[in-house]
Enzyme design. Structure first.
Site, short mmCIF file in Angstrom:
data_model
loop_
_atom_site.label_atom_id
_atom_site.label_comp_id
_atom_site.label_asym_id
_atom_site.label_seq_id
_atom_site.Cartn_x
_atom_site.Cartn_y
_atom_site.Cartn_z
N GLU A 1 -55.04 38.16 13.10
CA GLU A 1 -54.04 39.16 12.74
C GLU A 1 -53.49 39.84 13.98
OE1 GLU A 1 -54.15 41.44 8.78
OE2 GLU A 1 -54.75 42.97 10.22
N GLU B 1 -54.18 46.22 -4.03
CA GLU B 1 -55.45 45.63 -4.45
C GLU B 1 -56.53 46.70 -4.58
OE1 GLU B 1 -53.54 42.49 -1.65
OE2 GLU B 1 -53.67 44.68 -1.80
N GLY C 1 -56.16 49.03 11.12
CA GLY C 1 -57.15 48.68 10.11
C GLY C 1 -58.28 47.82 10.63
N ARG C 2 -57.96 46.81 11.44
CA ARG C 2 -58.99 45.89 11.92
C ARG C 2 -59.81 46.49 13.06
NH1 ARG C 2 -53.98 44.23 12.65
NH2 ARG C 2 -53.11 43.78 14.71
N LYS D 1 -55.99 54.26 3.55
CA LYS D 1 -55.39 55.36 4.30
C LYS D 1 -54.31 56.06 3.48
CE LYS D 1 -54.55 54.78 8.71
NZ LYS D 1 -53.90 54.41 10.01
N LYS E 1 -46.47 40.63 0.27
CA LYS E 1 -46.63 41.83 -0.56
C LYS E 1 -45.33 42.17 -1.28
CE LYS E 1 -50.14 44.26 2.23
NZ LYS E 1 -50.40 45.48 3.01
N HIS F 1 -75.56 21.03 9.35
CA HIS F 1 -75.61 20.07 8.25
C HIS F 1 -74.30 20.06 7.46
CE1 HIS F 1 -79.97 19.26 8.67
NE2 HIS F 1 -79.96 20.48 9.20
#
Length: 546
Positions: free
Chosen positions: A352, A212, A266-267, A206, A511, A383
């Site tokens: 979050e 990153e 964001g999510r 945004k 951060k 398994h």
């Protein structure tokens, strides 16, 4: 609902817990042949069977009373009306507008946002259609064969999960890739098999400043420029951002920049232009169907009484286990290989959102909040970690997800898959008593001594809760409904726990410290001023980095 009211409600529910501890689910099923009918509900193409839970009518009535007393219905209306329920950032929470299929205005701060939303969707359709049909090509005229989305968090988890889930709707000649980790291995391994002339990058940030994402974007830009020249950059990049000057400086044309709004967290952004790589991978019509499915679940959540409301039922059951029984984790177990990223997506969605320790008023909470969410697809998980779910010391409530109809015609695969998922939920509920184990071992002809030795190891406690979500097929529309179902579940739990589900300040400290540490890691500054552990680790790194 005051803090004391929540504590009193949880304490009152504790009385029901004591009662049900004496009546395991296998007894309840034996007593009530209509238990499935009584404790199942449908909405937006999804069947929810919640009969295999430690509940009865008194428990459910108390849980719905708690939801009403906490103000779930009022808070739901406030969200829909565009009130700033994200109080710490002073923002509305309007991701439902992104998939709204109706004709009514949707106001945010006095302005109808639907014209802007539909304009962005129209731009996404035009752009993705042009890439898919070959009208938009690479710098040298080659048709795009690979799309690489560069983002992180909500700009990566949602699109990557959805693209994988909708693999039957993708084309073999147009592949989608996702790069998120700042670890150089991620972009290196993604690019090493691609042709720069046929590769399109989407930079999803945004602000166009996410560290990153921009580190990876700059590496991708250098990859294109080194192979094709600086002049090729504009033909191989698009952006999902609101920072048009930064995008232009990077070399992205304005008509290939797709924006979204600060009332989209964001999510919750997969429904916005963040979904651009989905539309490229599966086609705009399938992306639109994904939005339509979410809208169907929105309408179910907004209009269905709490007692039949799928997100609310799942939410109050989660509160029941988290706050009354003290179960700290929740497993999401899709019996669909293509939903292998679904649990990872829900980790951000849930943890979050509700991983908070202060109330809306900024006071310490007096109860447990968000659970640890985890899971993997069945049957692989059977398994791996199901041993702990069945016989471990911690009870782990679980959601099983399964389609009635597969996309592949490969008998007997799907029948075996369905048999396994039904068997797992039944086994968790029933368990196996000592008497049943002894009879089973006797039938095998074992000696009394061997039976005595083996019996404790083969007893299953049972009475372990699960939900089963059944749907006809994993289509774009169904996937949209599923994602929206969990969004509304998280919202409902956030209201009951009285936390802000829409900020994430816990992400910021790391951060800030990483930014301060970077010049020291690079050897440009000394490591003084940090704790002895950090200084020791820095010294080791600098001595061994080569």
């Amino acid at each position: 609902m005051a803090k004391s009211g929540r504590k009193a409600s949880f304490a009152s529910l504790g009385k029901h817990k004591k009662r049900l501890e004496e009546q395991p689910m296998r007894v309840q099923f034996a007593i009530d042949p209509n238990r499935f009918k009584r404790y199942s509900a449908t909405g937006a193409g999804i069947l929810l069977d919640y009969s295999k839970n430690r509940i009865d009518e008194e428990v459910m009535a108390s849980l719905f009373d708690l939801a009403r007393a906490a103000g779930v219905e009022e808070r739901r209306d406030q969200m829909c009306e565009g009130e700033h329920i994200n109080i710490t950032e002073d923002r509305a929470v309007m991701h439902m507008a992104l998939r709204y299929q109706g004709e009514h205005p949707v106001p945010v701060d006095g302005q109808d946002v639907m014209p802007e939303i539909r304009a962005v969707l129209a731009a996404i359709k035009a752009y993705t259609d042009a890439v898919r049909n070959g009208e938009i090509r690479g710098h040298g005229g080659e048709q795009i064969t690979d799309v690489v989305n560069i983002g992180i968090g909500g700009s990566d988890l949602g699109p990557s999960m959805v693209t994988l889930a909708l693999a039957p709707y993708t084309r073999p000649d147009l592949r989608a890739h996702y790069v998120s980790n700042v670890d150089g291995a991620h972009i290196h391994d993604t690019l090493k098999g691609l042709d720069p002339k046929k590769t399109l990058f989407i930079v999803a940030s945004k602000t166009f400043t996410t560290d990153e994402t921009m580190t990876n974007a700059n590496s991708a830009r250098a990859w294109i420029a080194d192979a094709l020249g600086e002049e090729a950059v504009p033909n191989h990049f698009a952006a999902v951002s609101t920072n048009i000057p930064a995008c232009a400086k990077f070399g992205i044309r304005e008509d290939r920049i797709f924006g979204f709004w600060d009332w989209v967290g964001g999510r919750y952004s997969v429904w916005s232009a963040i979904g651009l790589p989905i539309a490229l991978a599966v086609g705009y019509d399938n992306f639109a169907a994904f939005l339509k499915g979410a809208d169907a679940m929105d309408r179910h959540f907004l209009s269905t009484p709490l007692e039949n409301n799928l997100p609310v039922i799942m939410a109050v059951l989660g509160v029941w286990y988290r706050n009354v029984w003290g179960f700290s984790t929740h497993a999401v177990l899709p019996y669909d290989q293509r939903l292998s990223r679904f649990a990872a997506y829900l980790q951000q969605q849930d943890m979050e959102s509700n991983g908070k320790s202060v109330t809306l008023a900024g006071k310490p909470v007096g109860w447990s909040t968000g659970p640890i969410v985890w899971g993997e697809p069945g049957t692989n998980g059977q398994h791996a970690f199901y041993q702990l779910i069945h016989q471990g010391t911690d009870v782990i409530p679980a959601d099983f997800l399964i389609a009635a109809k597969p996309h592949e015609h490969l008998p007997p695969h799907h029948d075996k898959l369905v048999a396994n998922v039904l068997a797992q939920s039944e086994a968790l509920m029933l368990g196996k008593t000592e008497e049943e184990v002894v009879e089973e071992l006797k039938a095998q002809g074992l000696s009394k001594a061997r039976i005595k030795e083996l019996t404790p190891h083969k007893v299953f406690p049972g009475n372990r809760p699960s939900n089963t979500l059944f749907y006809e097929q994993l289509t774009p529309e169904t996937l949209g409904s599923l994602v929206a179902l969990y969004e509304h579940k998280v919202f409902t739990q956030g209201v009951i726990w009285n936390v802000n589900s829409y900020d994430q300040w816990g992400v910021e400290l790391g951060k800030q410290l990483a930014k301060a540490l970077l010049p020291k890691v690079a050897g440009e500054q000394s490591g003084e001023g940090h704790d002895s552990s950090t200084q020791g680790l820095l010294a080791y790194y600098l001595a061994n980095k080569g």
